[in-house]
Design a protein around this motif. Structure first.
Motif, PDB file in Angstrom:
ATOM      1  N   UNK A  72       0.808  -1.210   0.000  1.00  0.00           N
ATOM      2  CA  UNK A  72       0.000   0.000   0.000  1.00  0.00           C
ATOM      3  C   UNK A  72       0.849   1.272   0.000  1.00  0.00           C
ATOM      4  N   UNK A  73       2.126   1.182   0.402  1.00  0.00           N
ATOM      5  CA  UNK A  73       2.970   2.381   0.482  1.00  0.00           C
ATOM      6  C   UNK A  73       3.256   2.974  -0.892  1.00  0.00           C
ATOM      7  N   UNK A  74       3.115   2.176  -1.946  1.00  0.00           N
ATOM      8  CA  UNK A  74       3.407   2.664  -3.285  1.00  0.00           C
ATOM      9  C   UNK A  74       4.886   2.659  -3.622  1.00  0.00           C
ATOM     10  N   UNK A  75       5.715   2.128  -2.711  1.00  0.00           N
ATOM     11  CA  UNK A  75       7.161   2.093  -2.956  1.00  0.00           C
ATOM     12  C   UNK A  75       7.482   0.954  -3.917  1.00  0.00           C
ATOM     13  N   UNK A  76       8.147   1.286  -5.016  1.00  0.00           N
ATOM     14  CA  UNK A  76       8.545   0.299  -6.012  1.00  0.00           C
ATOM     15  C   UNK A  76      10.050   0.080  -5.909  1.00  0.00           C
ATOM     16  N   UNK A  77      10.456  -1.174  -5.865  1.00  0.00           N
ATOM     17  CA  UNK A  77      11.879  -1.476  -5.729  1.00  0.00           C
ATOM     18  C   UNK A  77      12.410  -2.196  -6.964  1.00  0.00           C
ATOM     19  N   UNK A 211      10.922  12.004   3.682  1.00  0.00           N
ATOM     20  CA  UNK A 211      11.847  12.712   4.560  1.00  0.00           C
ATOM     21  C   UNK A 211      11.160  12.972   5.886  1.00  0.00           C
ATOM     22  N   UNK A 212      11.728  12.484   6.961  1.00  0.00           N
ATOM     23  CA  UNK A 212      11.176  12.790   8.288  1.00  0.00           C
ATOM     24  C   UNK A 212      11.376  14.255   8.637  1.00  0.00           C
ATOM     25  N   UNK A 213      12.589  14.819   8.443  1.00  0.00           N
ATOM     26  CA  UNK A 213      12.748  16.258   8.731  1.00  0.00           C
ATOM     27  C   UNK A 213      11.854  17.124   7.847  1.00  0.00           C
ATOM     28  N   UNK A 214      11.661  16.728   6.580  1.00  0.00           N
ATOM     29  CA  UNK A 214      10.839  17.511   5.659  1.00  0.00           C
ATOM     30  C   UNK A 214       9.359  17.255   5.795  1.00  0.00           C
ATOM     31  N   UNK A 215       9.002  16.211   6.573  1.00  0.00           N
ATOM     32  CA  UNK A 215       7.604  15.848   6.815  1.00  0.00           C
ATOM     33  C   UNK A 215       6.844  15.587   5.515  1.00  0.00           C
ATOM     34  N   UNK A 216       7.410  14.725   4.669  1.00  0.00           N
ATOM     35  CA  UNK A 216       6.657  14.284   3.496  1.00  0.00           C
ATOM     36  C   UNK A 216       6.910  12.802   3.260  1.00  0.00           C
ATOM     37  N   UNK A 217       5.886  12.126   2.771  1.00  0.00           N
ATOM     38  CA  UNK A 217       5.933  10.689   2.500  1.00  0.00           C
ATOM     39  C   UNK A 217       5.003  10.451   1.310  1.00  0.00           C
ATOM     40  N   UNK A 218       5.566  10.556   0.127  1.00  0.00           N
ATOM     41  CA  UNK A 218       4.771  10.451  -1.095  1.00  0.00           C
ATOM     42  C   UNK A 218       4.530   8.980  -1.447  1.00  0.00           C
ATOM     43  N   UNK A 219       3.494   8.755  -2.236  1.00  0.00           N
ATOM     44  CA  UNK A 219       3.098   7.372  -2.520  1.00  0.00           C
ATOM     45  C   UNK A 219       3.618   6.873  -3.868  1.00  0.00           C
ATOM     46  N   UNK A 265      15.987   9.366 -11.230  1.00  0.00           N
ATOM     47  CA  UNK A 265      15.560   9.436 -12.627  1.00  0.00           C
ATOM     48  C   UNK A 265      14.237   8.695 -12.809  1.00  0.00           C
ATOM     49  N   UNK A 266      14.127   7.514 -12.199  1.00  0.00           N
ATOM     50  CA  UNK A 266      12.896   6.736 -12.281  1.00  0.00           C
ATOM     51  C   UNK A 266      11.727   7.501 -11.642  1.00  0.00           C
ATOM     52  N   UNK A 267      12.008   8.173 -10.518  1.00  0.00           N
ATOM     53  CA  UNK A 267      10.968   8.947  -9.837  1.00  0.00           C
ATOM     54  C   UNK A 267      10.475  10.084 -10.720  1.00  0.00           C
ATOM     55  N   UNK A 268      11.418  10.802 -11.337  1.00  0.00           N
ATOM     56  CA  UNK A 268      11.047  11.911 -12.219  1.00  0.00           C
ATOM     57  C   UNK A 268      10.212  11.417 -13.397  1.00  0.00           C
ATOM     58  N   UNK A 269      10.609  10.293 -13.970  1.00  0.00           N
ATOM     59  CA  UNK A 269       9.860   9.732 -15.100  1.00  0.00           C
ATOM     60  C   UNK A 269       8.478   9.280 -14.655  1.00  0.00           C
ATOM     61  N   UNK A 270       8.381   8.723 -13.466  1.00  0.00           N
ATOM     62  CA  UNK A 270       7.101   8.247 -12.938  1.00  0.00           C
ATOM     63  C   UNK A 270       6.138   9.410 -12.734  1.00  0.00           C
TER      64      UNK A 270
END
Length: 281
Positions: A72-77, A211-219, A265-270
């Protein structure tokens, strides 16, 4: 009754607005649910992994099952050289440590018959500790040198006797600022004492999506993982540990920059964004 549903719909609407338009609120909701996922998974494996424990397979079931729990996190490895981790025989597996999300990355590349080394304080966390016991986890006291050195000998003996690999974060703590902090010597002491190979595993930087310091967790996280060739320790002594540690760290840093560049690069393309060549620490 009508008032209840009106209030419920209002609360739900407010929740959805904040979830979709407030980065910090989105972060706190997702990271909270992530920890709840870990807790529920820990409760589940306290029962379901008993057969794996009886078969002396270390934490194999824990991480293989968490791979599906964390979808569910949306993290692709993306994993390179996965086959190296599946070779039989004991070894020390070392990896860079960024956050609790490392569990997701670990579930994609978990070595065959492998256990984890953790701080002793984690042995007192309910449910987690029982699951850790069934996973053949080795707890050490980092702040007591005498006990830590005894753990080195214990680890070396147990790994050979039970034919287990051992996963260690040589940085010793989470590093959220990019790159690697200096490696502690425990993993390398164990490898040399037991004359076991070291298998470096490198995770790309998470900061493009978390980022914990930046307080963001994108999917839409992209993580690139590379397993490096095993580094032999036969013939080495404790006098060689510093050089061995530096060698492993240097090799991993080179790989870290490469896999991070690929992940970003993969993130930007996604996301349909231009690849802007951001600086990699």
């Amino acid at each position: 009754m009508a008032d209840f549903w009106t209030i419920l719909l209002f609360v739900l609407a407010v929740f959805l607005v904040f979830y979709n338009f407030s980065t910090k609120f989105h972060y706190y909701v997702r990271i909270s649910f992530f920890y709840i996922t870990i807790l529920l998974h820990g409760m589940e494996v306290c029962v379901t992994m008993i057969p794996s424990w009886l078969g002396s397979k270390g934490a194999d079931y824990v991480f293989h099952s968490f791979y599906y729990w964390s979808k569910w996190t949306g993290i692709h490895t993306t994993v390179y050289n996965y086959e190296i981790t599946q070779v039989d025989g004991p070894a020390i597996v070392i990896c860079n440590h960024q956050s609790s999300l490392d569990i997701v990355s670990m579930s994609s590349v978990w070595p065959k018959h492998c256990a984890v080394m953790m701080k002793r304080i984690l042995a007192y966390v309910p449910f987690f500790n029982l699951g850790a016991y069934f996973s053949s986890t080795i707890f050490i006291d980092r702040f007591n040198r005498e006990r830590a050195m005894a753990s080195v000998d214990y680890c070396a003996t147990e790994m050979k006797k039970r034919n287990l690999k051992l996963w260690v974060f040589p940085e010793g703590t989470r590093n959220r600022d990019g790159g690697f902090i200096p490696f502690k010597k425990g993993a390398f002491n164990i490898a040399v004492r037991a004359q076991l190979p070291i298998i470096p595993v490198v995770f790309s930087d998470y900061r493009s999506f978390y980022s914990k310091p930046g307080r963001y967790f994108k999917n839409d996280g992209e993580v690139v993982i590379r397993v490096l060739d095993p580094i032999p320790t036969e013939g080495l002594t404790l006098d060689d540990v510093n050089e061995l540690s530096d060698k492993c760290r240097d090799l991993m840093l080179v790989a870290y920059r490469e896999v991070t560049a690929e992940a970003w690069k993969r993130t930007a393309e996604r996301r349909g964004e231009p690849v802007d060549g951001k600086k990699i620490d």
